[in-house]
Design an enzyme around this catalytic site. Structure first.
Site, PDB file in Angstrom:
ATOM      1  CE1 TYR A  16      -7.078   3.702  -7.868  1.00  0.00           C
ATOM      2  CE2 TYR A  16      -5.713   3.300  -6.073  1.00  0.00           C
ATOM      3  CZ  TYR A  16      -6.185   4.271  -7.221  1.00  0.00           C
ATOM      4  OH  TYR A  16      -4.850   5.390  -7.759  1.00  0.00           O
ATOM      5  CG  ASP A  67      -1.242   5.070  -3.373  1.00  0.00           C
ATOM      6  OD1 ASP A  67      -1.167   5.710  -2.834  1.00  0.00           O
ATOM      7  OD2 ASP A  67      -2.014   5.104  -4.337  1.00  0.00           O
ATOM      8  CE  LYS A 112      -3.961   7.728  -4.913  1.00  0.00           C
ATOM      9  NZ  LYS A 112      -4.178   6.666  -4.673  1.00  0.00           N
ATOM     10  CG  HIS A 148      -8.141  10.451  -7.146  1.00  0.00           C
ATOM     11  ND1 HIS A 148      -8.423   8.324  -6.922  1.00  0.00           N
ATOM     12  CD2 HIS A 148      -7.418   9.825  -8.463  1.00  0.00           C
ATOM     13  CE1 HIS A 148      -7.628   7.343  -7.426  1.00  0.00           C
ATOM     14  NE2 HIS A 148      -6.984   8.372  -7.781  1.00  0.00           N
TER      15      HIS A 148
HETATM   16  N1  LIG Z   1      -3.605   9.136  -8.626  1.00  0.00           N
HETATM   17  C1  LIG Z   1      -3.950   8.009  -9.746  1.00  0.00           C
HETATM   18  O1  LIG Z   1      -4.703   9.334 -10.215  1.00  0.00           O
HETATM   19  C2  LIG Z   1      -3.383   7.042  -9.740  1.00  0.00           C
HETATM   20  C3  LIG Z   1      -3.462   6.531 -11.730  1.00  0.00           C
HETATM   21  C4  LIG Z   1      -2.820   5.468 -11.495  1.00  0.00           C
HETATM   22  C5  LIG Z   1      -1.709   4.567 -10.212  1.00  0.00           C
HETATM   23  N2  LIG Z   1      -1.937   5.120  -9.386  1.00  0.00           N
HETATM   24  C6  LIG Z   1      -1.373   4.469  -7.941  1.00  0.00           C
HETATM   25  O2  LIG Z   1       0.147   4.390  -8.514  1.00  0.00           O
HETATM   26  C7  LIG Z   1       0.226   2.589  -7.973  1.00  0.00           C
HETATM   27  C8  LIG Z   1       0.955   2.580  -9.156  1.00  0.00           C
HETATM   28  O3  LIG Z   1      -0.077   2.704 -10.337  1.00  0.00           O
HETATM   29  P1  LIG Z   1       0.694   1.419 -11.955  1.00  0.00           P
HETATM   30  O4  LIG Z   1       0.081  -0.010 -10.710  1.00  0.00           O
HETATM   31  O5  LIG Z   1      -0.917   1.920 -12.868  1.00  0.00           O
HETATM   32  O6  LIG Z   1       1.601   1.405 -12.959  1.00  0.00           O
HETATM   33  P2  LIG Z   1       3.289   0.119 -12.453  1.00  0.00           P
HETATM   34  O7  LIG Z   1       3.082   0.120 -10.589  1.00  0.00           O
HETATM   35  O8  LIG Z   1       3.973   0.876 -13.044  1.00  0.00           O
HETATM   36  O9  LIG Z   1       3.084  -0.669 -12.583  1.00  0.00           O
HETATM   37  C9  LIG Z   1       2.240  -1.286 -12.469  1.00  0.00           C
HETATM   38  C10 LIG Z   1       2.176  -3.452 -13.238  1.00  0.00           C
HETATM   39  O10 LIG Z   1       3.320  -3.103 -13.773  1.00  0.00           O
HETATM   40  C11 LIG Z   1       3.367  -4.980 -13.490  1.00  0.00           C
HETATM   41  N3  LIG Z   1       4.970  -4.719 -12.947  1.00  0.00           N
HETATM   42  C12 LIG Z   1       5.051  -4.271 -11.346  1.00  0.00           C
HETATM   43  N4  LIG Z   1       6.699  -4.544 -10.899  1.00  0.00           N
HETATM   44  C13 LIG Z   1       6.747  -5.513 -12.355  1.00  0.00           C
HETATM   45  C14 LIG Z   1       8.075  -5.908 -12.774  1.00  0.00           C
HETATM   46  N5  LIG Z   1       9.405  -6.010 -11.628  1.00  0.00           N
HETATM   47  N6  LIG Z   1       8.546  -6.300 -13.231  1.00  0.00           N
HETATM   48  C15 LIG Z   1       7.584  -6.950 -14.732  1.00  0.00           C
HETATM   49  N7  LIG Z   1       6.151  -6.486 -14.632  1.00  0.00           N
HETATM   50  C16 LIG Z   1       5.949  -5.383 -13.127  1.00  0.00           C
HETATM   51  C17 LIG Z   1       2.128  -5.133 -12.879  1.00  0.00           C
HETATM   52  O11 LIG Z   1       2.033  -6.006 -12.898  1.00  0.00           O
HETATM   53  P3  LIG Z   1       1.751  -7.894 -11.680  1.00  0.00           P
HETATM   54  O12 LIG Z   1       0.996  -7.032 -10.431  1.00  0.00           O
HETATM   55  O13 LIG Z   1       2.117  -9.525 -12.504  1.00  0.00           O
HETATM   56  O14 LIG Z   1       3.632  -7.572 -10.489  1.00  0.00           O
HETATM   57  C18 LIG Z   1       0.750  -3.828 -12.854  1.00  0.00           C
HETATM   58  O15 LIG Z   1       0.693  -4.949 -14.358  1.00  0.00           O
HETATM   59  C19 LIG Z   1      -1.125   2.107  -8.490  1.00  0.00           C
HETATM   60  O16 LIG Z   1      -1.594   0.809  -8.243  1.00  0.00           O
HETATM   61  C20 LIG Z   1      -2.182   3.457  -7.442  1.00  0.00           C
HETATM   62  O17 LIG Z   1      -2.152   2.513  -6.183  1.00  0.00           O
HETATM   63  C21 LIG Z   1      -2.600   6.393  -9.006  1.00  0.00           C
END
Ligand SMILES: NC(=O)c1ccc[n+]([C@@H]2O[C@H](COP(=O)([O-])OP(=O)(O)OC[C@H]3O[C@@H](n4cnc5c(N)ncnc54)[C@H](OP(=O)(O)O)[C@@H]3O)[C@@H](O)[C@H]2O)c1
Length: 309
Positions: free
Chosen positions: A57, A52, A82, A113
């Site tokens: 990004y 994704d 997106k 988005h």
């Molecule tokens: N559509 C939208 O508006 C929107 C908004 C936000 C996000 N997104 C998408 O959703 C994806 C995921 O969301 P997100 O990145 O905000 O949140 P997330 O995946 O819930 O959290 C990512 C964070 O958690 C850490 N992490 C991941 N796995 C872990 C684990 N097993 N233990 C401890 N820490 C962990 C990562 O650090 P490390 O990398 O150091 O492991 C990073 O700091 C994004 O990358 C993006 O593609 C979309």
């Protein structure tokens, strides 16, 4: 390789989407964004087949470079990008930019988005008014944008189209003119923001849901109840949270740049009904990712306008 990386849900187009994918938002810093290639590659090597990304990004190119380096045939991958809010008046141009960035012939899924339109500024995707608020472009609406998305779908440059950050309220407005039903809605979702009504609405319409910020960040990962359940299964809190989503039929796209955590995040557990109910009880309508700013807005739109109340 975790068997969960090959499990799929079927979209309303008939295409299959792997239920566990890798999120590739990393930072607003272009230098950090450009560093994504090696960790996207470790995920592909670990068996992830769903990635994704998004134009905004800045990681479409690193994702494309990792795909190339992996040697994995394109048809084995599911790649989402997106349409950014500042390209809503130039959708056909924008999809060509995204394809060029990634070096791909098509995307599997293309999402609007945000429901907002933001003024176009070549040098600044998040332009602001003097008061600090995002500079909106109010001369069009998401109905017009969706008509352009439908043209992108017809062109074959994307296999499915969908939405992100829409609500029941904004979708109802969209459906007044939409000819194609969205295949996907991507929204913030985790045990503190279960979005039960929105999920039920999407299921009823045949729209698959993807959870972003699916782990709920440290605030949810450190919840003591989640911790207790994790200990019981000999698993990690993140695995418990991601398993809760998957059990609800929701696609998850955890982001991790760490090869060990990438492997951790695709080990999905079969949670007992009792534990699922306990996690359901953590719901508190709390956003941890896109929260209202000092104006009470999320990027220029009020919670009411977004339908996020
Ligand atoms: N559509 C939208 O508006 C929107 C908004 C936000 C996000 N997104 C998408 O959703 C994806 C995921 O969301 P997100 O990145 O905000 O949140 P997330 O995946 O819930 O959290 C990512 C964070 O958690 C850490 N992490 C991941 N796995 C872990 C684990 N097993 N233990 C401890 N820490 C962990 C990562 O650090 P490390 O990398 O150091 O492991 C990073 O700091 C994004 O990358 C993006 O593609 C979309």
């Amino acid at each position: 390789m975790s068997e969960w990386l090959t499990k799929t849900l079927t979209l309303n187009t008939g295409a299959k989407i792997p239920i566990v994918g890798l999120g590739v938002f990393t930072s607003r810093d272009p230098i950090e964004q450009a560093k994504a290639t090696p960790w996207v590659l470790t995920a592909l090597q670990a068996g992830y087949r769903h990635i994704d990304t998004a134009w905004i990004y800045g990681t479409e190119k690193p994702v494309g470079d990792a795909i190339k380096a992996s040697g994995i045939p394109r048809e084995e991958l599911f790649i989402t990008t997106k349409l950014p809010w500042n390209h809503t008046k130039r959708v056909q141009w924008s999809i060509d930019q995204s394809l060029k960035n990634a070096g791909l012939d098509y995307f599997d899924l293309y999402l609007v988005h945000w429901p907002h339109s933001v003024a176009y500024d070549e040098n600044e995707p998040r332009p602001r008014n003097p008061d600090g608020q995002i500079k909106l472009d109010e001369t069009g609406n998401f109905n017009d944008t969706w008509a352009e998305m439908e043209k992108v779908l017809a062109s074959g440059k994307v296999k499915a189209i969908g939405l992100s950050n829409f609500s029941i309220k904004t979708m109802e407005e969209l459906f007044k003119t939409a000819k194609v039903m969205p295949a996907m809605l991507q929204v913030e979702m985790h045990p503190y923001l279960a979005q039960n009504e929105l999920l039920a609405y999407c299921k009823e319409k045949g729209i698959t849901v993807t959870a972003y910020a699916p782990t709920g960040y440290a605030i949810v990962r450190k919840d003591p109840t989640v911790g207790e359940i994790a200990t019981h299964y000999g698993a990690t809190p993140t695995q418990v949270i991601l398993s809760w989503h998957v059990g609800r039929g929701v696609v998850v796209i955890p982001k991790s740049a760490d090869a060990g955590r990438q492997k951790e995040n695709c080990q999905i557990l079969n949670l007992s009904e009792v534990d699922v109910q306990i996690i359901n009880g953590l719901e508190r309508n709390q956003r941890v990712c896109n929260k209202p700013d000092e104006f009470g807005n999320v990027s220029g739109w009020s919670m009411e306008r977004l339908g996020w109340m």
